[in-house]
Scaffold this active site. Structure first.
Site, short mmCIF file in Angstrom:
data_model
loop_
_atom_site.label_atom_id
_atom_site.label_comp_id
_atom_site.label_asym_id
_atom_site.label_seq_id
_atom_site.Cartn_x
_atom_site.Cartn_y
_atom_site.Cartn_z
N LYS A 181 0.86 -1.19 0.00
CA LYS A 181 0.00 0.00 0.00
C LYS A 181 0.89 1.24 0.00
O LYS A 181 1.44 1.63 1.02
CB LYS A 181 -0.92 0.04 1.23
CG LYS A 181 -2.03 1.07 1.01
CD LYS A 181 -2.48 1.78 2.26
CE LYS A 181 -1.64 2.92 2.71
NZ LYS A 181 -1.58 4.10 1.81
N GLU A 204 9.45 1.41 10.73
CA GLU A 204 10.55 2.34 10.41
C GLU A 204 9.95 3.73 10.45
O GLU A 204 9.16 4.10 9.57
CB GLU A 204 11.11 2.03 9.02
CG GLU A 204 11.81 0.70 8.92
CD GLU A 204 13.11 0.64 9.70
OE1 GLU A 204 13.65 1.71 10.07
OE2 GLU A 204 13.58 -0.47 9.97
N CYS A 208 14.42 10.04 5.64
CA CYS A 208 14.36 9.76 7.08
C CYS A 208 15.73 9.92 7.71
O CYS A 208 15.83 10.37 8.85
CB CYS A 208 13.82 8.36 7.31
SG CYS A 208 14.71 7.08 6.43
N GLU A 218 10.80 17.13 13.74
CA GLU A 218 11.32 16.62 12.47
C GLU A 218 10.80 17.49 11.34
O GLU A 218 9.60 17.49 11.06
CB GLU A 218 10.88 15.17 12.25
CG GLU A 218 11.45 14.59 10.98
CD GLU A 218 10.84 13.25 10.57
OE1 GLU A 218 9.67 12.98 10.87
OE2 GLU A 218 11.57 12.48 9.92
P1 NAD Z 1 2.75 8.85 7.17
O1 NAD Z 1 2.91 8.19 8.49
O2 NAD Z 1 1.81 9.96 7.04
O3 NAD Z 1 2.30 7.78 6.06
C1 NAD Z 1 3.04 6.61 5.80
C2 NAD Z 1 2.11 5.57 5.16
O4 NAD Z 1 1.12 5.17 6.11
C3 NAD Z 1 1.34 6.08 3.94
O5 NAD Z 1 1.21 5.01 3.01
C4 NAD Z 1 -0.01 6.44 4.52
O6 NAD Z 1 -1.05 6.44 3.55
C5 NAD Z 1 -0.20 5.34 5.55
N1 NAD Z 1 -1.08 5.64 6.67
C6 NAD Z 1 -1.48 6.86 7.12
N2 NAD Z 1 -2.25 6.72 8.22
C7 NAD Z 1 -2.33 5.38 8.48
C8 NAD Z 1 -2.96 4.61 9.51
N3 NAD Z 1 -3.67 5.18 10.49
N4 NAD Z 1 -2.81 3.27 9.48
C9 NAD Z 1 -2.07 2.68 8.51
N5 NAD Z 1 -1.45 3.36 7.51
C10 NAD Z 1 -1.57 4.70 7.50
O7 NAD Z 1 4.23 9.28 6.73
P2 NAD Z 1 4.67 10.10 5.42
O8 NAD Z 1 4.31 11.53 5.62
O9 NAD Z 1 4.19 9.38 4.21
O10 NAD Z 1 6.25 9.93 5.47
C11 NAD Z 1 7.10 10.80 6.16
C12 NAD Z 1 7.53 10.17 7.46
O11 NAD Z 1 8.10 8.88 7.24
C13 NAD Z 1 8.63 10.95 8.15
O12 NAD Z 1 8.37 11.01 9.53
C14 NAD Z 1 9.87 10.12 7.90
O13 NAD Z 1 10.91 10.29 8.82
C15 NAD Z 1 9.33 8.74 7.91
N6 NAD Z 1 10.21 7.84 7.19
C16 NAD Z 1 10.90 6.90 7.88
C17 NAD Z 1 11.79 6.07 7.23
C18 NAD Z 1 12.58 5.02 7.99
O14 NAD Z 1 13.14 4.14 7.36
N7 NAD Z 1 12.67 5.08 9.28
C19 NAD Z 1 11.96 6.18 5.85
C20 NAD Z 1 11.23 7.15 5.17
C21 NAD Z 1 10.35 7.97 5.85
#
Ligand code: NAD
Length: 450
Positions: A153, A226, A260, A354
């Site tokens: 997804k 992650e 990230c 962040e």
């Molecule tokens: P997000 O948490 O908003 O969304 C991530 C994913 O989760 C998307 O596919 C989103 O549609 C889905 N999602 C949203 N709400 C959900 C829920 N309640 N239940 C299940 N799925 C849900 O994050 P983002 O804005 O897409 O990404 C940015 C964040 O991701 C930053 O905080 C960044 O640091 C982190 N990130 C971490 C890593 C790592 O490896 N640690 C890598 C890349 C990004």
């Protein structure tokens, strides 16, 4: 089928439409993945390795098309998207070379006891928008190799490249083994709370990670999380400003800071602060920011409205508080020039939160003990780096930093054979390497009494 529009962040135009998956359609996808899983797991590991290699071949054969889609939905410069796609096929190939260990616990006249790694079942792979295809590297290959079936997804902001990859792989894998589902804000929670899901491999924000973990509690669904980071880089007094400044610049501003593991707080010893700050300001003023499809562009727009608002709000807070804005700021649309904030107080929002965008606080220190304390005084623990002409001195600092990965004199280097993950509230579990592969398995011990 209803669809939703995906926006090109560089132009505000519609890049394409993605299907808006309903609850009933998701149920059907999960049922198909469950039905396909025993057959997939029954194949030999060698067969599954071959499948991963075939996937890598399909990715390479369609690299340009996939990269253009990444740029048009995410915004990054095309050469960076090309590298992202090349990284994906590389990861599939290297993952195919990993093995699933078997441990013989006891083998004597009395009994034989063996522990092996068995698949979990159906894996939900949930990805963020910063590396729409790159993020699949750490999830799909290892999950499939271990004998699971996978439902991907992608982020609602960047679903098109994953959908296209799913289409391209249709003939390569049996039906139900790998499915891509796209939809609105309900789809993630539906998927992670679905009783037919055995493992959630989630990459995204810490806030969403907490919600995923809470949902998984009901069925004890396994999770790898992650999550967010606020990575410090600590530059010691003996570092050569000419050597490190450009690396530090790209540590913070690659992919418009939307990584990230990007450097998000830059601690500079007072002896090197002014020279490094001056060089960073110079670079920030000279890099080419623009539409990622245009030749020569080095930094694209912020990737979507939600993230733009976060970055703009942090920038406004710096203005309102009267912090020293050395360079940068918003221009038009979702574009931001690389923005540097000179020595804001430690409790400033731009230091504590962040930013995940092209804005970086430079923080002065005199005493390395103070820098270590400040670097660690945060809920995150994803990555960190230390920069010095003396590797031993840097290593001594590195070993005191609370982060899942600490680099010395480089940053953000990842490898398919090296596990990475977050400490503290940056995550649970790891991705990549053998340890990352094993996250997609359970241990089963079989004991035979002679
Ligand atoms: P997000 O948490 O908003 O969304 C991530 C994913 O989760 C998307 O596919 C989103 O549609 C889905 N999602 C949203 N709400 C959900 C829920 N309640 N239940 C299940 N799925 C849900 O994050 P983002 O804005 O897409 O990404 C940015 C964040 O991701 C930053 O905080 C960044 O640091 C982190 N990130 C971490 C890593 C790592 O490896 N640690 C890598 C890349 C990004």
């Amino acid at each position: 089928m209803p669809t939703f529009s995906v926006i090109d962040p560089a132009t505000g135009e519609i890049t394409g439409e993605a299907p808006d998956c309903s609850r009933a359609e998701l149920d059907a996808v999960v049922a198909a993945a469950r039905a396909a899983q025993p057959g997939w797991a029954a194949r030999s590991v060698a067969d599954r390795r071959d499948a991963l290699l075939s996937i890598a071949g399909v990715i390479d054969a369609n690299a340009v098309e996939l990269a253009r889609l990444v740029t048009r939905e995410q915004g990054k410069p095309l050469p960076v998207a090309v590298a992202e796609v090349a990284g994906l096929s590389h990861w599939f190939r290297e993952t195919a070379a990993l093995d699933l260990p078997v441990t013989v616990n006891q083998d004597d006249a009395e009994r034989r006891s063996v522990t092996e790694h068995v698949p979990l079942g159906v894996v939900a792979a949930i990805t963020p928008w910063n590396y729409p295809l790159g993020q699949l590297s750490f999830k799909v290959g290892p999950a499939l190799l271990a004998g699971n079936t996978v439902i991907v997804k992608p982020s609602t902001f960047t679903p098109l490249s994953s959908l296209r990859l799913g289409e391209l792989l249709r003939g390569v894998l049996p039906d139900g083994v790998l499915t891509v589902v796209t939809g609105g804000d309900d789809l993630g929670p539906w998927l992670t709370r679905h009783p037919g899901i055995d493992k959630i491999s989630f990459t995204g924000s810490t806030r969403t990670g907490r919600a995923v973990l809470a949902g998984a509690g009901a069925t004890l669904t396994r999770v790898t999380l992650e999550l967010g980071g606020n990575d410090p880089a600590i530059v010691l007094a003996d570092a050569d400003p000419d050597q490190v400044a450009e690396q530090l610049f790209w540590a913070a501003f690659s992919n418009a800071g939307q990584i990230c593991l990007a450097t998000k707080r830059l601690y500079l010893h007072t002896d090197v602060y002014d020279r490094i700050a001056a060089r960073l300001v110079e670079l920030a003023g000279s890099v080419v920011v623009g539409n990622g499809l245009d030749e020569g562009v080095q930094i694209g727009p912020v990737s979507n409205r939600r993230q733009y608002d976060t970055v703009a709000e942090l920038f406004r807070d710096c203005q309102d508080k009267g912090y020293d804005i050395l360079t940068g700021g918003p221009t038009e649309g979702f574009f931001f020039r690389p923005t540097l904030i000179g020595n804001p107080p430690e409790d400033a929002r731009i230091v504590q939160e962040e930013q995940f965008g092209p804005i970086l606080p430079l923080l002065r220190f005199d005493d390395v003990e103070d820098a270590i304390t400040r670097a660690n005084a945060i809920e995150y623990g994803l990555g960190a780096s230390v920069w010095s002409a003396d590797p031993d001195a840097a290593l001594a600092v590195a070993r005191r930093l609370e982060a899942g990965t600490v680099w010395v004199n480089e940053v953000m280097h990842l490898s398919p054979s090296v596990p990475f993950g977050g400490l503290k509230q940056s995550g649970i579990g790891v991705e990549s390497g053998r340890a990352g592969l094993l996250e997609f398995t359970e241990r089963r011990t079989v004991t035979v009494k002679h």
